[in-house]
Design a protein around this motif. Structure first.
Motif, PDB file in Angstrom:
ATOM      1  N   TYR A   1       0.646  -1.160   0.038  1.00 29.42           N
ATOM      2  CA  TYR A   1       0.005   0.054  -0.063  1.00 29.42           C
ATOM      3  C   TYR A   1       0.898   1.194  -0.118  1.00 29.42           C
ATOM      4  N   ALA A   2       1.888   1.464   0.757  1.00 31.54           N
ATOM      5  CA  ALA A   2       2.952   2.334   0.923  1.00 31.54           C
ATOM      6  C   ALA A   2       3.520   2.335  -0.526  1.00 31.54           C
ATOM      7  N   VAL A   3       3.803   1.487  -1.232  1.00 29.02           N
ATOM      8  CA  VAL A   3       4.370   1.430  -2.500  1.00 29.02           C
ATOM      9  C   VAL A   3       3.603   1.981  -3.672  1.00 29.02           C
ATOM     10  N   LEU A   4       2.460   1.613  -3.363  1.00 28.91           N
ATOM     11  CA  LEU A   4       1.178   2.423  -4.239  1.00 28.91           C
ATOM     12  C   LEU A   4       1.260   3.944  -4.126  1.00 28.91           C
ATOM     13  N   THR A   5       1.357   4.379  -2.705  1.00 30.98           N
ATOM     14  CA  THR A   5       1.151   5.814  -2.306  1.00 30.98           C
ATOM     15  C   THR A   5       2.599   6.428  -2.741  1.00 30.98           C
ATOM     16  N   GLY A   6       3.418   5.688  -2.872  1.00 26.52           N
ATOM     17  CA  GLY A   6       4.715   6.369  -3.747  1.00 26.52           C
ATOM     18  C   GLY A   6       4.672   6.652  -5.012  1.00 26.52           C
ATOM     19  N   VAL A   7       3.813   5.716  -5.642  1.00 27.18           N
ATOM     20  CA  VAL A   7       3.682   5.681  -7.323  1.00 27.18           C
ATOM     21  C   VAL A   7       2.683   6.807  -7.405  1.00 27.18           C
ATOM     22  N   VAL A   8       1.807   7.035  -6.476  1.00 30.41           N
ATOM     23  CA  VAL A   8       0.692   8.025  -6.846  1.00 30.41           C
ATOM     24  C   VAL A   8       1.598   9.453  -6.501  1.00 30.41           C
ATOM     25  N   THR A   9       2.242   9.577  -5.735  1.00 33.77           N
ATOM     26  CA  THR A   9       2.871  10.820  -5.387  1.00 33.77           C
ATOM     27  C   THR A   9       3.983  11.167  -6.393  1.00 33.77           C
ATOM     28  N   PHE A  10       4.568  10.316  -7.159  1.00 33.02           N
ATOM     29  CA  PHE A  10       5.623  10.361  -8.415  1.00 33.02           C
ATOM     30  C   PHE A  10       4.515  10.949  -9.537  1.00 33.02           C
ATOM     31  N   SER A  11       3.445  10.383  -9.472  1.00 31.91           N
ATOM     32  CA  SER A  11       2.675  10.554 -10.893  1.00 31.91           C
ATOM     33  C   SER A  11       1.987  11.878 -10.513  1.00 31.91           C
ATOM     34  N   ALA A  12       1.581  12.424  -9.603  1.00 25.11           N
ATOM     35  CA  ALA A  12       1.143  13.533  -9.235  1.00 25.11           C
ATOM     36  C   ALA A  12       1.972  14.751  -9.664  1.00 25.11           C
TER      37      ALA A  12
ATOM     38  N   ILE B   1       9.628   3.040 -14.472  1.00 33.49           N
ATOM     39  CA  ILE B   1       8.550   2.823 -15.297  1.00 33.49           C
ATOM     40  C   ILE B   1       8.512   3.932 -16.322  1.00 33.49           C
ATOM     41  N   LYS B   2       8.621   5.272 -15.888  1.00 27.12           N
ATOM     42  CA  LYS B   2       8.871   6.180 -16.648  1.00 27.12           C
ATOM     43  C   LYS B   2       9.831   6.212 -17.793  1.00 27.12           C
ATOM     44  N   ILE B   3      10.935   5.925 -17.304  1.00 22.81           N
ATOM     45  CA  ILE B   3      12.247   5.699 -18.162  1.00 22.81           C
ATOM     46  C   ILE B   3      11.984   4.792 -19.187  1.00 22.81           C
ATOM     47  N   PHE B   4      11.329   3.624 -18.837  1.00 19.65           N
ATOM     48  CA  PHE B   4      11.110   2.514 -19.713  1.00 19.65           C
ATOM     49  C   PHE B   4      10.017   2.962 -20.740  1.00 19.65           C
ATOM     50  N   LEU B   5       9.010   3.715 -20.401  1.00 17.80           N
ATOM     51  CA  LEU B   5       7.739   4.121 -21.025  1.00 17.80           C
ATOM     52  C   LEU B   5       8.533   4.935 -22.247  1.00 17.80           C
ATOM     53  N   LYS B   6       9.302   5.851 -21.945  1.00 16.21           N
ATOM     54  CA  LYS B   6       9.821   6.914 -22.736  1.00 16.21           C
ATOM     55  C   LYS B   6      10.724   6.074 -23.839  1.00 16.21           C
ATOM     56  N   LYS B   7      11.691   5.151 -23.251  1.00 16.00           N
ATOM     57  CA  LYS B   7      12.188   4.340 -24.216  1.00 16.00           C
ATOM     58  C   LYS B   7      11.511   3.593 -25.322  1.00 16.00           C
TER      59      LYS B   7
END
Length: 110
Positions: free
Chosen positions: A14-25, A88-94
């Motif tokens: 759940y904390a990992v998901l919270t980290g993903v949300v903060t980065f995405s925001a 994930i952002k780097i992977f998607l950019k590539k």
């Protein structure tokens, strides 16, 4: 209060998901800034509001999942989520770059 390993693992995820949300925001905020150029004062104000909001969001998530006590695996999970979202952002950019090149090559061959 001792938590079981299963409960700790679910809180960590759940904390990992919270980290993903903060980065995405924050990435959404960066994209908004690219679409509409801002004065440095506006950028600073947006960052201040972002950090206030994210602090409240993380506090709420931590309070709901760990019953108000600071668990370091929650903090670690948020950090892991941010790092995971970054990669994930780097992977998607590539991937998008490869697709773009393939589409350009395909359109030139027609």
């Amino acid at each position: 209060m001792m938590l079981g390993i299963g409960k700790e693992a679910s809180i960590f995820l759940y904390a990992v998901l919270t980290g993903v949300v903060t980065f995405s925001a924050y990435q959404i905020l960066v994209l908004f800034r690219k679409l509409i150029p801002h004065h440095i004062a506006a950028v600073n104000a947006e960052d201040f509001l972002y950090w206030l909001g994210i602090s409240a969001y993380i506090f709420r998530q931590m309070y709901q999942t760990t019953y108000g006590s600071i668990r370091w695996f929650f903090v670690l999970g948020v950090a892991v989520g941010n790092i995971l979202a970054y990669f994930i952002k780097i992977f998607l950019k590539k991937t998008m770059s490869k697709w773009k090149k393939a589409l350009e090559k395909r359109s030139q061959n027609r």
